[in-house]
Scaffold this motif. Structure first.
Motif, mmCIF file in Angstrom:
data_model
loop_
_atom_site.group_PDB
_atom_site.id
_atom_site.type_symbol
_atom_site.label_atom_id
_atom_site.label_comp_id
_atom_site.label_asym_id
_atom_site.label_seq_id
_atom_site.Cartn_x
_atom_site.Cartn_y
_atom_site.Cartn_z
ATOM 1 N N ASP A 241 0.805 -1.031 0.159
ATOM 2 C CA ASP A 241 -0.035 -0.005 -0.174
ATOM 3 C C ASP A 241 0.887 1.322 -0.230
ATOM 4 O O ASP A 241 0.512 2.295 -0.621
ATOM 5 C CB ASP A 241 -0.852 0.149 1.197
ATOM 6 C CG ASP A 241 -2.049 -1.163 1.372
ATOM 7 O OD1 ASP A 241 -1.996 -1.697 0.108
ATOM 8 O OD2 ASP A 241 -2.846 -1.353 2.165
ATOM 9 N N THR A 245 0.952 4.172 -2.942
ATOM 10 C CA THR A 245 0.363 5.333 -2.658
ATOM 11 C C THR A 245 1.474 6.413 -3.094
ATOM 12 O O THR A 245 1.177 7.274 -3.610
ATOM 13 C CB THR A 245 0.109 5.846 -1.198
ATOM 14 O OG1 THR A 245 -0.711 4.921 -0.753
ATOM 15 C CG2 THR A 245 -0.288 7.068 -0.864
ATOM 16 N N GLY A 285 -7.091 2.737 -4.602
ATOM 17 C CA GLY A 285 -6.195 2.037 -3.731
ATOM 18 C C GLY A 285 -6.128 0.642 -3.981
ATOM 19 O O GLY A 285 -6.095 0.101 -5.009
ATOM 20 N N PRO A 286 -5.837 -0.331 -2.952
ATOM 21 C CA PRO A 286 -5.786 -1.803 -3.111
ATOM 22 C C PRO A 286 -6.744 -2.486 -3.974
ATOM 23 O O PRO A 286 -8.109 -2.122 -3.649
ATOM 24 C CB PRO A 286 -5.582 -2.349 -1.738
ATOM 25 C CG PRO A 286 -5.237 -1.390 -0.833
ATOM 26 C CD PRO A 286 -5.655 0.127 -1.343
#
Length: 292
Positions: A241, A245, A285-286
């Motif tokens: 993560d 990011t 995101g993920p």
């Protein structure tokens, strides 16, 4: 990209440089390759070679850098990279070293051709895995994301995108834990990828190659891929993560820089950087790849 005075580069200059410094190629035809990149004027020399002449002082170290590193790097990579043949010296008013390399066939990768290709996403991940594992004595470590803070916040205030979301992403990227520096391409975007018959075939332009944050190379996920193929790319690369990011932060920072400096006068840059910025903002995101 630092920009200095631009020398007058034309076919006459290229011909004189080649014929004088490498007379064994004096009989080969020389043809301008268009469109070229922002850093070099490129000529095709015969059928097997290319001549690359720097346009500005931000690209003056590339010929010697590629001649030193690419022969060492190429055996470790799953895609073709340029094969340096000679480095030319400044002459006839051209003030910087220039390069002769083997010609690489292929078309510049485009969103239209490859954004939906899961095969391309996996190939990109495989290339970056190999590159980031490259084991060689480090050179100077490149600057981290935080060095872009002032310029990025200034750009956020100028551009016609969602300022609150840009600020939120930028703050998250700066706060993300850092990773040990590795060898990375440094300018990994669509213009530096070649495709043949719809498949990725080569990676070019290693002028920014060096040791630094591997998240910088994740920019390709936001310049080329769709949401679905981006998920495939991330899963294949195994990115955590924090790194993801930071990758979104690099995409935002570099996209904003190019947009502010070039979009008003270059519609192609406006389109590309708008996509880069909006894709970085849209990423949730993920994700797991939708293919199991």
């Amino acid at each position: 990209m630092s920009v200095g005075a631009t020398p007058n580069i034309d076919a006459t200059l290229a011909r004189r440089l080649v014929d004088t410094q490498f007379p064994r190629w004096a009989g080969l035809p020389l043809r301008l390759h268009d469109p070229a990149g922002s850093d070099h004027v490129i000529y095709r020399l015969g059928d097997e070679l290319s001549v690359r002449l720097p346009r500005h002082d931000g690209a003056i170290n590339q010929a010697r850098k590629e001649a030193e590193w690419l022969p060492r790097l190429a055996p470790h990579l799953p895609l073709a990279v340029p094969v340096p043949v000679e480095v030319g010296e400044p002459d006839f008013g051209h003030p910087w070293p220039w390069a002769v390399s083997r010609w690489l066939n292929g078309e510049v990768a485009t969103v239209e051709a490859l954004s939906g290709s899961h095969e391309a996403a996996e190939a990109l991940a495989e290339f970056l895995q190999a590159l980031h594992r490259f084991d060689a004595e480090p050179t100077d470590v490149a600057a981290r994301l935080s060095t872009r803070d002032a310029a990025t916040r200034s750009a956020i205030a100028e551009v016609p995108f969602d300022r609150a979301r840009m600020t939120e992403l930028w703050d998250a990227a700066l706060a993300a834990p850092q990773q040990d520096p590795v060898w990375r391409h440094g300018d990994f975007h669509t213009g530096n990828l070649l495709a043949t018959e719809g498949r990725l075939s080569a990676v070019i332009d290693f002028g920014e190659f060096g040791v630094g944050d591997p998240a910088l190379d994740l920019i390709i996920a936001f310049t080329l891929l769709s949401a679905e193929t981006r998920a495939t790319f991330r899963a294949a690369l195994g990115v955590d993560d924090a790194t993801w990011t930071r990758g979104r932060g690099w995409a935002l920072a570099t996209g904003l820089n190019a947009y502010v400096h070039h979009a008003a006068v270059n519609p192609r840059v406006a389109e590309q950087t708008t996509r880069q910025i909006t894709q970085a903002l849209a990423d949730e995101g993920p994700h797991a790849s939708h293919r199991s």
